[in-house]
Enzyme design. Structure first.
Site, PDB file in Angstrom:
ATOM      1  N   HIS A 117      46.723 -43.906  68.455  1.00  8.08           N
ATOM      2  CA  HIS A 117      46.148 -43.506  69.744  1.00  8.08           C
ATOM      3  C   HIS A 117      47.066 -43.831  70.915  1.00  8.08           C
ATOM      4  CE1 HIS A 117      44.525 -47.713  70.136  1.00  8.08           C
ATOM      5  NE2 HIS A 117      44.630 -47.450  71.421  1.00  8.08           N
ATOM      6  N   ASP A 174      44.571 -45.307  62.429  1.00  5.23           N
ATOM      7  CA  ASP A 174      45.140 -45.538  63.760  1.00  5.23           C
ATOM      8  C   ASP A 174      46.488 -46.269  63.656  1.00  5.23           C
ATOM      9  OD1 ASP A 174      45.399 -45.517  66.480  1.00  5.23           O
ATOM     10  OD2 ASP A 174      43.864 -47.029  66.880  1.00  5.23           O
ATOM     11  N   GLN A 213      42.509 -54.080  76.368  1.00  7.10           N
ATOM     12  CA  GLN A 213      43.246 -52.875  76.748  1.00  7.10           C
ATOM     13  C   GLN A 213      44.719 -53.207  77.026  1.00  7.10           C
ATOM     14  OE1 GLN A 213      39.958 -52.773  76.940  1.00  7.10           O
ATOM     15  NE2 GLN A 213      40.073 -50.915  75.733  1.00  7.10           N
ATOM     16  N   GLY A 214      45.594 -52.455  76.424  1.00  7.18           N
ATOM     17  CA  GLY A 214      47.027 -52.686  76.582  1.00  7.18           C
ATOM     18  C   GLY A 214      47.633 -53.466  75.419  1.00  7.18           C
ATOM     19  N   ASP A 215      46.766 -54.050  74.606  1.00  2.78           N
ATOM     20  CA  ASP A 215      47.249 -54.721  73.390  1.00  2.78           C
ATOM     21  C   ASP A 215      47.316 -53.759  72.218  1.00  2.78           C
ATOM     22  OD1 ASP A 215      47.530 -57.323  74.489  1.00  2.78           O
ATOM     23  OD2 ASP A 215      45.382 -57.650  74.315  1.00  2.78           O
ATOM     24  N   SER A 216      46.716 -52.603  72.369  1.00  2.51           N
ATOM     25  CA  SER A 216      46.687 -51.616  71.294  1.00  2.51           C
ATOM     26  C   SER A 216      48.064 -51.384  70.707  1.00  2.51           C
ATOM     27  CB  SER A 216      46.182 -50.273  71.815  1.00  2.51           C
ATOM     28  OG  SER A 216      44.796 -50.242  71.789  1.00  2.51           O
TER      29      SER A 216
HETATM   30  N1  ARG Z   1      42.175 -49.522  72.689  1.00  2.00           N
HETATM   31  C1  ARG Z   1      42.694 -50.656  73.377  1.00  2.00           C
HETATM   32  C2  ARG Z   1      44.087 -50.372  73.904  1.00  2.00           C
HETATM   33  O1  ARG Z   1      44.454 -49.254  74.021  1.00  2.00           O
HETATM   34  C3  ARG Z   1      42.621 -51.897  72.554  1.00  2.00           C
HETATM   35  C4  ARG Z   1      41.271 -52.391  72.550  1.00  2.00           C
HETATM   36  C5  ARG Z   1      41.110 -53.576  71.698  1.00  2.00           C
HETATM   37  N2  ARG Z   1      39.849 -54.114  72.046  1.00  2.00           N
HETATM   38  C6  ARG Z   1      39.326 -55.206  71.512  1.00  2.00           C
HETATM   39  N3  ARG Z   1      38.193 -55.619  71.989  1.00  2.00           N
HETATM   40  N4  ARG Z   1      39.933 -55.840  70.551  1.00  2.00           N
HETATM   41  O2  ARG Z   1      44.785 -51.259  74.328  1.00  2.00           O
END
Ligand code: ARG
Length: 280
Positions: A93, A138, A225-228
């Site tokens: 993603h 993913d 967010q941003g750790d993905s």
């Molecule tokens: N989708 C998020 C990103 O783009 C990562 C989210 C992870 N969330 C969590 N609660 N572990 O960075």
């Protein structure tokens, strides 16, 4: 890396709806407001100058220089790990599709993104997991124009290490709705079994493709967010780090009862290996 769970657990839009792939532009605007985001943070998040992350941050700590040398930051606002010195493993993603792509800047070799010693290289090609449609699968690989001369991170090839305590690291938000970090943060999160995790998400877990971790009862420590795309890893019997998960999604960050959901790397190990071999 979310180190607090301060936000109230307001329920977001239905998971199914939000997990559908969004167009990049829409995603950038939507990301701040949606709880179930699978999207990376805004493109400008590569390096956002921040105040220092002090020892007052609850539940996590700054990584020290060289502690996780395989960690990289991607310019669209995601994390990743060096699978090979010129191949980054990240989340599907975080990328737009497969094919030649010179648009991504990959920063490695530093914990502080503003460190002049940072190694910055461009992407050359992207391989998004075949069949990726916004649910499961993913993972993605990014071939670099030049290698980053740093140690790589092994991937889990069996389910053997899919338990215990994991480390997760990233430059993402330090709290739900928070800002991106200049310095790499790390935290330890315990494994959450599929049945428990699936129940926490109303059955929306793809058991074979996703693995969960977090403090179910208390929340407080999580990716955000941003750790993905960044790795979740632990040591094997030989004491070497092995990537068992890829930061994927969660409802909010660090909420009690809402574990972090990660791509189950062992499930895709053969595909990742074949994919890397196939990249130009
Ligand atoms: N989708 C998020 C990103 O783009 C990562 C989210 C992870 N969330 C969590 N609660 N572990 O960075």
């Amino acid at each position: 890396m979310s180190l607090t769970g301060a936000e109230p657990p307001t329920r977001g839009q239905p998971l199914k709806k939000l997990l559908k792939p969004l167009k990049r532009a829409a995603a950038v605007m939507a990301v701040a407001s949606i709880a179930f985001s699978l999207q990376p943070t805004a493109a400008s998040a590569d390096v956002a100058p921040q105040r220092d992350i002090g020892p007052t941050v609850v539940g996590g700590t700054p990584a020290s220089q060289g502690e996780f040398p395989f960690m990289v930051r991607l310019s669209m606002g995601c994390g990743g790990a060096l699978y090979e010195q010129d191949v980054v493993l990240t989340a599907a993603h975080c990328v737009d599709g497969s094919g030649p792509d010179t648009s991504i800047t990959v920063t490695g070799g530093v914990v502080d993104l503003s460190d002049p010693a940072a190694i910055k290289v461009k992407s050359k090609e992207v391989l998004q997991a075949p069949g990726y449609n916004g649910y499961g699968k993913d993972w993605a690989l990014i071939k670099l124009a030049e290698p980053i001369d740093q140690p790589t991170l092994k991937i889990a090839e069996s389910a053997e290490l899919n338990s215990g305590d994991f480390i997760v690291a990233g430059w993402g938000a330090d709290r739900e709705g928070g800002s991106q970090q200049q310095r790499l943060l790390k935290a330890t999160v315990p494994f959450v079994d599929d049945a428990t995790c699936s129940a926490a998400y109303g059955g929306d877990l793809i058991d074979a493709e996703e693995i969960c971790a977090g403090y179910l009862d208390t929340g407080g420590i999580d990716a955000c967010q941003g750790d993905s795309g960044g790795p979740m890893f632990r040591k094997d019997e030989a004491g070497e780090y092995v990537e068992v998960g890829i930061v994927s999604w969660g409802e909010g960050c660090a909420r009690a009862g809402k574990p972090g959901v990660y791509t189950e790397v062992s499930t895709f190990a053969a595909d990742i290996k074949a994919g890397a071999a196939q990249l130009g």
